[in-house]
Design an enzyme around this catalytic site. Structure first.
Site, PDB file in Angstrom:
ATOM      1  N   ASP A  97       5.073 -22.240 -11.529  1.00 39.61           N
ATOM      2  CA  ASP A  97       6.440 -22.688 -11.339  1.00 39.61           C
ATOM      3  C   ASP A  97       6.944 -23.211 -12.678  1.00 39.61           C
ATOM      4  O   ASP A  97       6.154 -23.544 -13.581  1.00 39.61           O
ATOM      5  CB  ASP A  97       6.486 -23.775 -10.265  1.00 39.61           C
ATOM      6  CG  ASP A  97       7.896 -24.215  -9.955  1.00 39.61           C
ATOM      7  OD1 ASP A  97       8.762 -23.343  -9.765  1.00 39.61           O
ATOM      8  OD2 ASP A  97       8.149 -25.433  -9.917  1.00 39.61           O
ATOM      9  N   ASP A 156      10.382 -25.457 -13.336  1.00 45.51           N
ATOM     10  CA  ASP A 156      10.941 -26.813 -13.293  1.00 45.51           C
ATOM     11  C   ASP A 156       9.925 -27.784 -12.714  1.00 45.51           C
ATOM     12  O   ASP A 156       9.426 -27.597 -11.606  1.00 45.51           O
ATOM     13  CB  ASP A 156      12.213 -26.845 -12.439  1.00 45.51           C
ATOM     14  CG  ASP A 156      13.379 -26.128 -13.100  1.00 45.51           C
ATOM     15  OD1 ASP A 156      13.573 -26.315 -14.304  1.00 45.51           O
ATOM     16  OD2 ASP A 156      14.086 -25.377 -12.405  1.00 45.51           O
TER      17      ASP A 156
END
Length: 342
Positions: free
Chosen positions: A26, A28
């Site tokens: 991922d 953010d």
């Protein structure tokens, strides 16, 4: 890391970057926050990559194109190409392409990332419900997306045009704090029409399928900071996961996690890719890891010992999750977490 209901993965005593061939990262809250690299991310990813681990960057944010994401990562000191980036825009474009004719028009409520992904699948992005679209797709369009775009989607969806959403994350991190995400925008159209979209992004299977198709991963490790997208996505895909504590998840949320939100491993940050994960062993009446022991005591979790606070958290998770079984832990862990400074 023991979960009480899962067997410790074979090879987890080795560095995770050696035990798994691909990290599905991922962005953010894991690699960067507010446009800046998170501490230890650049050097940790470089070491993992140099050791032979394939790095793939998987994001539910459909706004930016893979080229734009790769350029941003490279600017941060993390060399990346567009092929290393998988977005929910790509996942939803594939989902749409399987249900409408080649060359069909698709009403886009979102940003350039969606338009590029649709064209990649041979579909034509359009801007109006009056353009006779075969589908409507909604993705994060940034803070300046005009309110009228939601009305445009509603006009088409209310007429029965199939509705798709890249993802339904209610929030998105920003440099100033937590902001509304695409899920909040999807709710606007849902309220206006009473319809339900087909959703592609994490934690749902279309996103995991897109990621595996594009990376060819055989032993993937999902790396994320959110229980309800990254970790649940790994659970749904039946692959292992590493939760890093650099994003939105705190200790209390982790202890209360139901099975689908329980990571295989937990670490402070991406340095966790470069190490093995310590054993959490059953002890008399509870569990032990490092210098800590944890147990369920009446209505609360009890923690004793000292040492690395992360080992203490791992031990508490084993006790909490074993006590909860297939449910969510309701035992009071506040005092135990306070001992760990969490």
């Amino acid at each position: 890391m023991s979960q009480g209901v899962r067997t410790r993965p074979e090879g987890s005593a080795r560095a995770l970057s050696e035990a798994y061939d691909t990290a599905l990262l991922d962005l953010d809250g894991v690699v960067y926050a507010g446009g800046s690299a998170i501490a230890h991310a650049v050097e940790s990813l470089a070491t993992a990559r140099d050791g032979g681990m394939h790095l793939a960057y998987v994001t539910n944010n459909a706004l930016r194109t893979p080229d734009a994401v790769a350029d941003h990562l490279t600017e941060l000191g993390i060399p990346a190409a567009a092929d290393d980036v998988i977005t929910s825009a790509q996942a939803v474009a594939r989902l749409i392409s399987e249900q409408v004719p080649q060359g069909a028009r698709v009403l886009v409520i979102g940003g350039e990332g969606l338009r590029v992904a649709l064209r990649e699948r041979g579909l034509e992005p359009v801007e109006s419900a009056d353009d006779d679209p075969a589908a409507v797709v909604q993705g994060f369009g940034g803070p300046d997306l005009p309110w009228g775009r939601f009305a445009e989607a509603s006009y088409a969806v209310a007429r029965g045009v199939p509705w798709f959403a890249s993802n339904t994350d209610l929030t998105i991190p920003s440099g100033r704090g937590i902001a509304p995400g695409n899920g909040a925008a999807v709710e606007v159209v849902r309220i206006a029409t009473g319809a339900e979209p087909q959703v592609a992004g994490k934690p749902l299977p279309p996103m995991h399928r897109e990621t595996i198709l594009r990376t060819g991963a055989e032993r993937p490790l999902v790396v994320g900071d959110r229980l309800d997208t990254d970790i649940e996505g790994a659970f749904n895909g039946e692959v292992d996961s590493l939760l890093v504590l650099t994003g939105v998840t705190d200790g209390a949320q982790l202890l209360a996690a139901p099975p689908r939100h329980r990571p295989t491993f937990v670490d402070r940050d991406l340095r966790g890719l470069l190490t093995g994960q310590p054993d959490v062993e059953e002890a008399e009446g509870g569990f032990r890891c490092g210098g800590w022991t944890a147990s369920a005591d009446g209505e609360r979790l009890r923690l004793e010992g000292d040492g690395d606070s992360l080992d203490g958290l791992r031990t508490l998770c084993a006790a909490a999750w074993t006590s909860a079984g297939d449910g969510s832990c309701t035992l009071d862990g506040e005092k135990a977490l306070a001992r760990l400074g969490m």
